[in-house]
Design an enzyme around this catalytic site. Structure first.
Site, PDB file in Angstrom:
ATOM      1  N   HIS A   1     -28.201 -63.680  29.049  1.00  0.00           N
ATOM      2  CA  HIS A   1     -27.426 -63.700  27.799  1.00  0.00           C
ATOM      3  C   HIS A   1     -28.415 -64.007  26.674  1.00  0.00           C
ATOM      4  O   HIS A   1     -28.600 -65.167  26.272  1.00  0.00           O
ATOM      5  CB  HIS A   1     -26.328 -64.766  27.870  1.00  0.00           C
ATOM      6  CG  HIS A   1     -25.694 -65.010  26.531  1.00  0.00           C
ATOM      7  ND1 HIS A   1     -24.912 -64.078  25.897  1.00  0.00           N
ATOM      8  CD2 HIS A   1     -25.754 -66.073  25.684  1.00  0.00           C
ATOM      9  CE1 HIS A   1     -24.507 -64.562  24.733  1.00  0.00           C
ATOM     10  NE2 HIS A   1     -25.008 -65.771  24.583  1.00  0.00           N
TER      11      HIS A   1
ATOM     12  N   ASP B   1     -20.606 -60.630  25.654  1.00  0.00           N
ATOM     13  CA  ASP B   1     -21.429 -59.424  25.458  1.00  0.00           C
ATOM     14  C   ASP B   1     -20.664 -58.191  25.952  1.00  0.00           C
ATOM     15  O   ASP B   1     -20.692 -57.141  25.319  1.00  0.00           O
ATOM     16  CB  ASP B   1     -22.760 -59.573  26.203  1.00  0.00           C
ATOM     17  CG  ASP B   1     -23.463 -60.854  25.806  1.00  0.00           C
ATOM     18  OD1 ASP B   1     -23.664 -61.061  24.606  1.00  0.00           O
ATOM     19  OD2 ASP B   1     -23.782 -61.676  26.693  1.00  0.00           O
TER      20      ASP B   1
HETATM   21  P1  NDP Z   1     -20.525 -74.488  19.351  1.00  0.00           P
HETATM   22  O1  NDP Z   1     -19.282 -75.047  19.921  1.00  0.00           O
HETATM   23  O2  NDP Z   1     -20.431 -73.445  18.297  1.00  0.00           O
HETATM   24  O3  NDP Z   1     -21.469 -73.905  20.510  1.00  0.00           O
HETATM   25  C1  NDP Z   1     -21.733 -74.653  21.663  1.00  0.00           C
HETATM   26  C2  NDP Z   1     -22.723 -73.928  22.527  1.00  0.00           C
HETATM   27  O4  NDP Z   1     -22.216 -72.660  22.898  1.00  0.00           O
HETATM   28  C3  NDP Z   1     -24.071 -73.671  21.879  1.00  0.00           C
HETATM   29  O5  NDP Z   1     -25.072 -73.905  22.861  1.00  0.00           O
HETATM   30  C4  NDP Z   1     -23.998 -72.219  21.523  1.00  0.00           C
HETATM   31  O6  NDP Z   1     -25.270 -71.597  21.559  1.00  0.00           O
HETATM   32  C5  NDP Z   1     -23.206 -71.692  22.690  1.00  0.00           C
HETATM   33  N1  NDP Z   1     -22.657 -70.360  22.522  1.00  0.00           N
HETATM   34  C6  NDP Z   1     -22.519 -69.451  23.522  1.00  0.00           C
HETATM   35  N2  NDP Z   1     -22.004 -68.324  23.097  1.00  0.00           N
HETATM   36  C7  NDP Z   1     -21.816 -68.468  21.783  1.00  0.00           C
HETATM   37  C8  NDP Z   1     -21.317 -67.627  20.770  1.00  0.00           C
HETATM   38  N3  NDP Z   1     -20.932 -66.417  20.977  1.00  0.00           N
HETATM   39  N4  NDP Z   1     -21.232 -68.102  19.529  1.00  0.00           N
HETATM   40  C9  NDP Z   1     -21.635 -69.336  19.267  1.00  0.00           C
HETATM   41  N5  NDP Z   1     -22.131 -70.179  20.174  1.00  0.00           N
HETATM   42  C10 NDP Z   1     -22.226 -69.748  21.406  1.00  0.00           C
HETATM   43  O7  NDP Z   1     -21.480 -75.628  18.823  1.00  0.00           O
HETATM   44  P2  NDP Z   1     -21.155 -76.932  17.976  1.00  0.00           P
HETATM   45  O8  NDP Z   1     -22.478 -77.379  17.469  1.00  0.00           O
HETATM   46  O9  NDP Z   1     -20.004 -76.727  17.059  1.00  0.00           O
HETATM   47  O10 NDP Z   1     -20.652 -77.942  19.092  1.00  0.00           O
HETATM   48  C11 NDP Z   1     -21.424 -78.369  20.157  1.00  0.00           C
HETATM   49  C12 NDP Z   1     -20.879 -79.697  20.581  1.00  0.00           C
HETATM   50  O11 NDP Z   1     -21.493 -79.999  21.815  1.00  0.00           O
HETATM   51  C13 NDP Z   1     -21.187 -80.830  19.610  1.00  0.00           C
HETATM   52  O12 NDP Z   1     -19.982 -81.499  19.303  1.00  0.00           O
HETATM   53  C14 NDP Z   1     -22.129 -81.730  20.409  1.00  0.00           C
HETATM   54  O13 NDP Z   1     -21.919 -83.090  20.145  1.00  0.00           O
HETATM   55  C15 NDP Z   1     -21.722 -81.382  21.802  1.00  0.00           C
HETATM   56  N6  NDP Z   1     -22.648 -81.689  22.879  1.00  0.00           N
HETATM   57  C16 NDP Z   1     -22.068 -82.259  23.963  1.00  0.00           C
HETATM   58  C17 NDP Z   1     -22.806 -82.594  25.043  1.00  0.00           C
HETATM   59  C18 NDP Z   1     -22.106 -83.244  26.169  1.00  0.00           C
HETATM   60  O14 NDP Z   1     -20.889 -83.080  26.286  1.00  0.00           O
HETATM   61  N7  NDP Z   1     -22.814 -83.968  27.003  1.00  0.00           N
HETATM   62  C19 NDP Z   1     -24.249 -82.363  25.087  1.00  0.00           C
HETATM   63  C20 NDP Z   1     -24.770 -81.729  23.913  1.00  0.00           C
HETATM   64  C21 NDP Z   1     -23.975 -81.384  22.845  1.00  0.00           C
HETATM   65  P3  NDP Z   1     -26.206 -71.425  20.256  1.00  0.00           P
HETATM   66  O15 NDP Z   1     -26.710 -72.808  19.924  1.00  0.00           O
HETATM   67  O16 NDP Z   1     -27.262 -70.495  20.743  1.00  0.00           O
HETATM   68  O17 NDP Z   1     -25.322 -70.850  19.186  1.00  0.00           O
END
Ligand code: NDP
Length: 328
Positions: free
Chosen positions: A188, A160
């Site tokens: 945020h 931000d």
């Molecule tokens: P991203 O890598 O795009 O985003 C991950 C997280 O970051 C989301 O919560 C997202 O929020 C947040 N975020 C913060 N700032 C930003 C920004 N500027 N732009 C976009 N996102 C932002 O998500 P993916 O779905 O590609 O990947 C998430 C991964 O996490 C998956 O592979 C899933 O399996 C994994 N995962 C792993 C866990 C673990 O390690 N235990 C638990 C849960 C999930 P928002 O949703 O609001 O965009």
């Protein structure tokens, strides 16, 4: 710099943000060109196959500083001895899911990760939460980590800050590096407070360079708050490289003493803050890292009624999130 690799954990390793973040960490951008590192990457079991592909690409980059890559889905194994943890993985909001449901679902993830960090991470581990809702996720992790200092849990508002700088640079036609400081207060979320009153352009108050109060109070703040949506609309996917970049900026700021006269924004535990914000929240404040590498809230930033009102609205939202997340 130590010759022993420093362990850095990243969660959500098969996701979009991690796909940019991991390669930049491995190239030495966070800890510098002389510090070997080891990457400890966590994923949910269903995404481990995809994470294996990311690991193969990391191997194929032949990064000189990257000594080891550990992948898995057990936080007690992945967080073993880590000095830094960047928690990116979070459950996205599904169809029909209420905010309370999202907080509860993520609560489970961050309770487990907080407990695991508390048991097995380095005692001085610095934890940065990126996965949303990042402030409350960080609060949950901190509350479940009794063996770690509450001062070592952070949530990311640097994107931000960077977005706000970019908006002001474009409007004023100055380079983005001339826009500093730029404070983000609060959550945020759409209640965040990009503080143009205390921001400067080439050392001068923004309001003395941009003579358009209506644009500042309205368009500027809305543009920063809605930048994520604008990127989804243009790119067809959410922002990822800029989020990864902001995570690296944040970690560097948290680790290295802040140069004189500078500050940065990060959300951290509000206990004892000088701005009348309720305790036991993860709230974004202006911060500096001292010579011992300890981040501290900068005191004495002047606040007008406009800022105070918006800061209170963001505080109220965080209190509500806390109530929803901690309701059993
Ligand atoms: P991203 O890598 O795009 O985003 C991950 C997280 O970051 C989301 O919560 C997202 O929020 C947040 N975020 C913060 N700032 C930003 C920004 N500027 N732009 C976009 N996102 C932002 O998500 P993916 O779905 O590609 O990947 C998430 C991964 O996490 C998956 O592979 C899933 O399996 C994994 N995962 C792993 C866990 C673990 O390690 N235990 C638990 C849960 C999930 P928002 O949703 O609001 O965009």
């Amino acid at each position: 710099m130590s010759e022993e690799p420093i362990r850095i954990a990243v969660t959500g390793g098969a996701g979009q943000i991690a796909y940019s973040l991991l390669f930049r960490l491995a190239s030495g951008e966070m800890l510098g060109p002389d510090q070997p590192i080891s990457l400890h990457i966590l994923e949910v079991p269903e995404a481990l196959h995809a994470l294996q592909g990311v690991k193969m690409e990391l191997d194929d980059c032949a990064f000189p500083l990257l000594k080891e890559i550990v992948i898995g889905s057990d936080p007690y194994k992945i967080f073993q001895g880590v000095r830094y943890a960047i928690l990116v993985g979070a459950r996205p909001r599904g169809p029909g899911m209420e905010r309370g449901d999202l907080l509860k679902e993520n609560g489970k993830i961050f309770i487990g990760q907080g407990k695991a960090l508390s048991e097995v991470a380095d005692r001085d581990v610095k934890v940065l939460v990126v996965g949303n809702p990042c402030n409350t996720n960080a609060l949950i992790a901190m509350s479940n980590a009794p063996h770690l200092s509450r001062k070592n849990f952070f949530a990311m508002t640097r994107l931000d800050e960077n977005r706000a700088k970019a908006q002001l640079a474009q409007k004023s036609k100055f380079h983005v590096s001339e826009i500093r400081p730029m404070i983000i207060w609060g959550n945020h979320s759409s209640t965040q407070v990009p503080d143009y009153f205390n921001a400067k352009i080439e050392g001068n108050p923004v309001t003395s360079v941009i003579h358009d109060e209506e644009w500042l109070a309205d368009t500027f703040i809305t543009n920063v708050q809605k930048r994520g949506a604008a990127i989804i609309e243009a790119r067809g996917k959410s922002s990822a490289a800029s989020a990864a970049s902001a995570a690296i900026d944040t970690m560097k700021s948290l680790i290295n003493p802040t140069p004189a006269g500078e500050l940065y924004s990060v959300a951290l535990c509000s206990d004892g803050n000088p701005y009348d914000i309720a305790e036991n929240l993860i709230y974004s404040f202006p911060c500096r890292t001292n010579e011992k590498g300890v981040p501290e809230i900068v005191k004495g930033i002047p606040l007008n009624n406009f800022l105070k009102e918006k800061m209170k609205a963001s505080e109220a939202e965080l209190i509500e999130e806390r109530e929803l997340a901690f309701k059993s």
